[in-house]
Design a protein around this motif. Structure first.
Motif, PDB file in Angstrom:
ATOM      1  N   ASN A 209      29.873  30.258  20.051  1.00  0.00           N
ATOM      2  CA  ASN A 209      28.405  30.129  20.165  1.00  0.00           C
ATOM      3  C   ASN A 209      27.949  31.774  19.911  1.00  0.00           C
ATOM      4  O   ASN A 209      26.540  31.982  19.237  1.00  0.00           O
TER       5      ASN A 209
ATOM      6  N   SER B 112      25.457  25.305  26.281  1.00  0.00           N
ATOM      7  CA  SER B 112      25.715  25.705  24.975  1.00  0.00           C
ATOM      8  C   SER B 112      25.601  27.751  25.213  1.00  0.00           C
ATOM      9  O   SER B 112      26.043  28.036  24.271  1.00  0.00           O
TER      10      SER B 112
ATOM     11  N   GLN C 146      29.970   4.310  15.161  1.00  0.00           N
ATOM     12  CA  GLN C 146      32.355   4.653  14.707  1.00  0.00           C
ATOM     13  C   GLN C 146      32.687   3.907  15.312  1.00  0.00           C
ATOM     14  O   GLN C 146      34.334   4.057  13.813  1.00  0.00           O
TER      15      GLN C 146
ATOM     16  N   ARG D 104      41.512   3.328  10.773  1.00  0.00           N
ATOM     17  CA  ARG D 104      41.844   4.553  11.496  1.00  0.00           C
ATOM     18  C   ARG D 104      42.480   4.179  13.427  1.00  0.00           C
ATOM     19  O   ARG D 104      42.939   4.471  13.844  1.00  0.00           O
TER      20      ARG D 104
ATOM     21  N   HIS E 185      33.519  22.901  27.169  1.00  0.00           N
ATOM     22  CA  HIS E 185      32.290  22.867  26.495  1.00  0.00           C
ATOM     23  C   HIS E 185      32.286  22.276  24.593  1.00  0.00           C
ATOM     24  O   HIS E 185      33.770  23.033  23.813  1.00  0.00           O
TER      25      HIS E 185
ATOM     26  N   ASN F  59      30.541  19.386  18.099  1.00  0.00           N
ATOM     27  CA  ASN F  59      29.609  18.184  17.223  1.00  0.00           C
ATOM     28  C   ASN F  59      30.253  18.691  15.657  1.00  0.00           C
ATOM     29  O   ASN F  59      29.904  19.686  14.960  1.00  0.00           O
TER      30      ASN F  59
ATOM     31  N   ARG G 108      33.520   2.113  12.066  1.00  0.00           N
ATOM     32  CA  ARG G 108      33.577   2.882  10.341  1.00  0.00           C
ATOM     33  C   ARG G 108      34.996   2.818  11.222  1.00  0.00           C
ATOM     34  O   ARG G 108      35.967   3.395  10.033  1.00  0.00           O
TER      35      ARG G 108
ATOM     36  N   LYS H 248      37.739   1.837   8.210  1.00  0.00           N
ATOM     37  CA  LYS H 248      38.966   2.815   7.341  1.00  0.00           C
ATOM     38  C   LYS H 248      40.370   3.280   7.604  1.00  0.00           C
ATOM     39  O   LYS H 248      41.368   3.449   7.189  1.00  0.00           O
TER      40      LYS H 248
END
Ligand code: 3HC
Length: 294
Positions: free
Chosen positions: A190, A119, A49, A58, A140, A143, A52, A56
């Motif tokens: 959820n 969750s 990540q 960033r 919480h 994703n 990447r 990019k």
């Protein structure tokens, strides 16, 4: 107490993302996993990540290196000892979580705060098992934690105002949009999202539409970034079934019950994207709907 060092227990789907964003926020992070393979898997995902982000434009390459340098990935619970906050992101199984907190509670300094990324399980059951239920709260994440803006900050009956404030300060530093949720199974998102995904499976079982049609309909008709069956695969069918079952036990309402198709897919080991097969196959260039023979 100001947070400067964060512990994350679990480096899977959620844990690796939480580890990454905490390190990006400037904190030192200790990520604990059960074995060397899982440690390497978590670190590998984060490095991918970060690469990447650099590619990019960033993130600068030296910044990515600093982020990586702030992460200590280990199998040793002892490395969590001087963390100011420990966030739990292990399997959604209360027994395993309680066992983990027993270990962590005996090692981590007394004044530290504990948070669960559960969750669906009630926060109080974990809080009450530790010696610091007043410094225990729910954080919480969604994703992928690196991308999704929301953080539900969950106050259970024992969570002190001070711990809640720490939760909001952490979310602020992470740049999250926060909501204060009560400790009711499924919290806000959820409670609404899980019955929606389960109902999409029922709609498929009833022949309302094919897998693709249901997904296309909700993307194009409600502007959702993913259709509900793609999302179910993304969340993990095992996770979805387990959240549904906890919520069904709590509320005894049909909308939370796992439909037979979901139960069978989980029994077959089809957990969605993470196992390579769910409502879609993920082995080719593009996901292909699975022939479920209903
Ligand atoms: N990790 C880190 N970054 C990721 C990522 C991941 N797993 N997936 C995507 N991204 C980043 C990409 O790097 C990309 O950024 P860039 O363009 O700057 O490189 C950006 O997100 C967009 O990604 P893509 O262009 O590849 O794909 P999409 O535009 O389709 O976005 C998505 C992907 C953000 C996952 C989007 O499809 C989405 O929002 N889906 C819905 C997700 C959702 O509903 N999550 C909540 C699930 S429920 C939950 O988590 C609760 C739990 O308790 C069950």
């Amino acid at each position: 107490m100001a947070v400067s060092k964060v512990g994350v227990v679990g480096g899977g789907l959620m844990g690796h993302g939480i580890t990454q964003i905490c390190a990006q926020a400037g904190w030192d992070v200790v990520m604990r996993e059960v074995d060397d393979d899982k440690v390497a898997g978590c670190v590998g995902k984060i490095e991918k990540q970060l690469a990447r982000a650099v590619e990019k434009g960033r993130m600068e390459a030296d910044e990515a290196e600093s982020v990586r340098g702030r992460i200590e990935a280990t199998t040793d619970y002892g490395a969590l000892a001087d963390c100011d906050l420990v966030i739990e992101a292990i399997t959604e199984d209360l027994g395993m979580k309680l066992e983990m907190w027993k270990e962590v509670d005996s090692i981590v300094k007394e004044e530290a705060y504990f948070a669960t990324n559960t969750s669906s399980l009630a926060v109080i059951d974990q809080a009450a098992s530790t010696s610091r239920p007043d410094r225990f709260l729910g954080l919480h994440f969604f994703n992928p934690a690196q991308v999704m803006p929301l953080l539900e900050v969950v106050q259970t009956v024992t969570t002190s105002d001070d711990a809640l404030k720490v939760g909001f300060e952490v979310g602020e530093k992470l740049g999250k949009t926060m909501v204060h949720a009560k400790d009711k199974t499924g919290f806000i998102v959820n409670r609404l999202l899980v019955p929606y995904m389960l109902d999409a499976i029922r709609a498929y079982e009833e022949g309302v539409g094919s897998i693709e049609e249901i997904d296309v309909a909700m993307k194009a008709g409600a502007n959702h970034p993913m259709g509900p069956l793609t999302l179910a695969d993304f969340v993990g069918l095992d996770t979805l079934a387990s959240i549904g079952s906890v919520m069904f036990d709590e509320y005894r309402e049909r909308r939370f019950a796992a439909p037979p198709t979901l139960r069978k897919m989980v029994a077959a080991g089809w957990y969605g994207r993470k196992s390579g097969k769910g409502f879609y196959h993920y082995s080719g260039e593009k996901p292909v709907p699975t022939e479920l023979g209903l």
